[in-house]
Design an enzyme around this catalytic site. Structure first.
Site: not given
Length: 482
Positions: A138, A248, A312, A435
């Site tokens: 990519k 996603c 922090c 499924c």
């Protein structure tokens, strides 16, 4: 296919390959000509023996002029962009539009971190990648496109998944970080490293039709300095349970939604880079985008740094050394989301075993319950299967537990979604649950057995191992892969 058809097909293939090669040569020529023009301009400047009259090249004035006349940027903002070094972690749905607009805006150095290769399922939303680059890394695919868009910027490829041992060294070479990843462990790693090295962070996420955006560690301040911007741990001290995290690939994503969030990341990055150093950054906020709501955006004000933050605060326990050495274990902290074996081997059957056992038998077909959501069931389904979404099963199970519904003999009352043939106490016909990937089906089998539908072991209630992905591999190669 006869000889003439083969000849035609061969010629079409040769023409397509030649056209692709010609297009590549044209792009290479364009980049070379632009580089030559820049080199010529630089040589002329050096030969003049004096400082440049104008801070930008002639071509840069033409390229960036439309944004330089915007008061919030101006020439000083453009010069800041040109000297900026921005790291984008993730060259996917968020990283592609973010990189596209930052390169277009003239950011001087863009680094991209990603270890994945381009897949066809990426192309509807990852706009830097093209069909011909399927299989290519990519970062290389993205940089190829970005160089065509703007050859003046410098692009650095980090061909790897971000790892704790490498993160501090990579981040140290950049001024600003963009988190364009999609898993909690990496998000915490990115935020921790950015805070420890004093780098502002623009973080975004997107799923289905919604997205979120935050600017973190802005302004960047040392640990314990309350004037610094909050980090990811300040906003989310505890990661979500691993089994609630949806990717996603599992939950789906609308391309323009993740594109919107990536573009907004680029915008926030430009605002951070070009900000007046004497101006206080805006208060930290979480911006929520919902494509199917009115209004589209909502903003939630965030608190400042948490007094007990592990990164922090003055009591920080996470350091560069603990990150680099692996002492801060992000996988352990966030948990794993890999598939689990909830059922025993006897309660599972492979697609091939199912076909062998029940194909072309004269006996009655077994009941197949498909627990994918209806939107997926509508894409493709097995003939005579019954669609009962896993969300329906889990919702009814939760409702039954809260209501305490049961029959007189203590057996749980059957929900209305149970098919009559399955609910019948006289039936011992096998029931198989399937499924997409073989995870939800295991949960469904456990629920069906809790309802007593296995008749105390007299009836087979089993899961089809690997779901429809395995079904495609073992039984039906033409099954749609989505």
């Amino acid at each position: 296919m006869n000889g003439v058809e083969q000849t035609c097909a061969s010629l079409r293939t040769q023409i397509a390959a030649t056209e692709a090669k010609l297009a590549d040569l044209k792009r290479e020529l364009e980049i070379a000509e632009q580089a030559a023009a820049s080199h010529k301009q630089n040589a002329a400047d050096a030969e003049g023996g004096s400082e440049r009259r104008w801070p930008l090249l002639d071509e840069e004035y033409r390229r960036y002029g439309r944004q330089m006349i915007v008061p919030q940027l101006g020439i000083q903002g453009q010069l800041k962009l040109r000297s900026a070094k921005v790291l984008i972690v993730g060259a996917g749905g968020l990283g592609c539009p973010a990189a596209l607009y930052l390169a277009g805006a003239g950011v001087g150095t863009l680094g991209l971190v990603d270890g994945d290769a381009v897949e066809s399922s990426n192309l509807h939303r990852q706009v830097l990648h093209r069909t011909r680059n399927i299989g290519k890394l990519k970062v290389d695919s993205a940089i190829e496109y970005l160089k065509e868009l703007n050859p003046h910027s410098k692009y650095i490829a980090h061909r790897e998944h971000l790892a704790p041992e490498a993160a501090p060294e990579i981040f140290s070479n950049y001024d600003l970080i963009l988190d364009c990843t999609d898993n909690p462990a990496t998000r915490y790693l990115i935020s921790d490293t950015a805070v420890l090295l004093g780098k502002p962070l623009v973080s975004a996420s997107a799923l289905r039709t919604e997205g979120q955006l935050m600017v973190l560690n802005n302004p960047p301040r040392p640990a314990g300095d309350k004037t610094g911007g909050p980090c990811y741990r300040c906003v989310f001290p505890k990661p979500p349970p691993a089994n609630t995290v949806t990717s996603c690939a599992d939950g789906g994503i609308v391309g323009p939604v993740v594109g919107t969030m990536g573009v907004l990341q680029a915008l926030e990055a430009i605002k951070v880079i070009t900000a007046d150093e004497t101006t206080t950054p805006p208060p930290p906020s979480l911006h929520i985008f919902s494509a199917y709501s009115t209004p589209l955006f909502r903003t939630i004000k965030l608190r400042s740094r948490r007094p007990n933050c592990a990164v922090c605060s003055a009591e920080a326990s996470v350091t560069v050394d603990t990150v680099r050495s692996g002492s801060t274990d992000y996988i352990f902290f966030c948990g794993t989301t890999g598939p689990e074996n909830l059922l025993s081997p006897e309660e599972r059957i492979t697609p091939l075993e199912y076909r062998t056992r029940h194909h072309d038998k004269e006996e009655k077909e077994p009941t197949i319950i498909d627990v994918r959501e209806k939107v997926q069931y509508d894409i493709c389904s097995l003939e005579n299967s019954i669609n009962i979404p896993i969300s329906t099963i889990l919702a009814s199970a939760s409702s039954s537990m809260s209501n305490g519904d049961s029959l007189a003999d203590g057996v749980p009352a059957l929900p209305s979604w149970v098919p009559p043939d399955v609910a019948s106490s006289q039936s011992t016909d096998p029931v198989y649950v399937v499924c997409r990937l073989g995870n939800d089906s295991q949960v469904a089998v456990k629920k069906l057995k809790e309802l007593g539908l296995d008749q105390g072991g007299k009836r087979v209630v089993a899961d089809i191992r690997g779901g429809f992905r395995a079904w495609k591999e073992q039984v039906d190669p033409e099954w749609p892969e989505y």
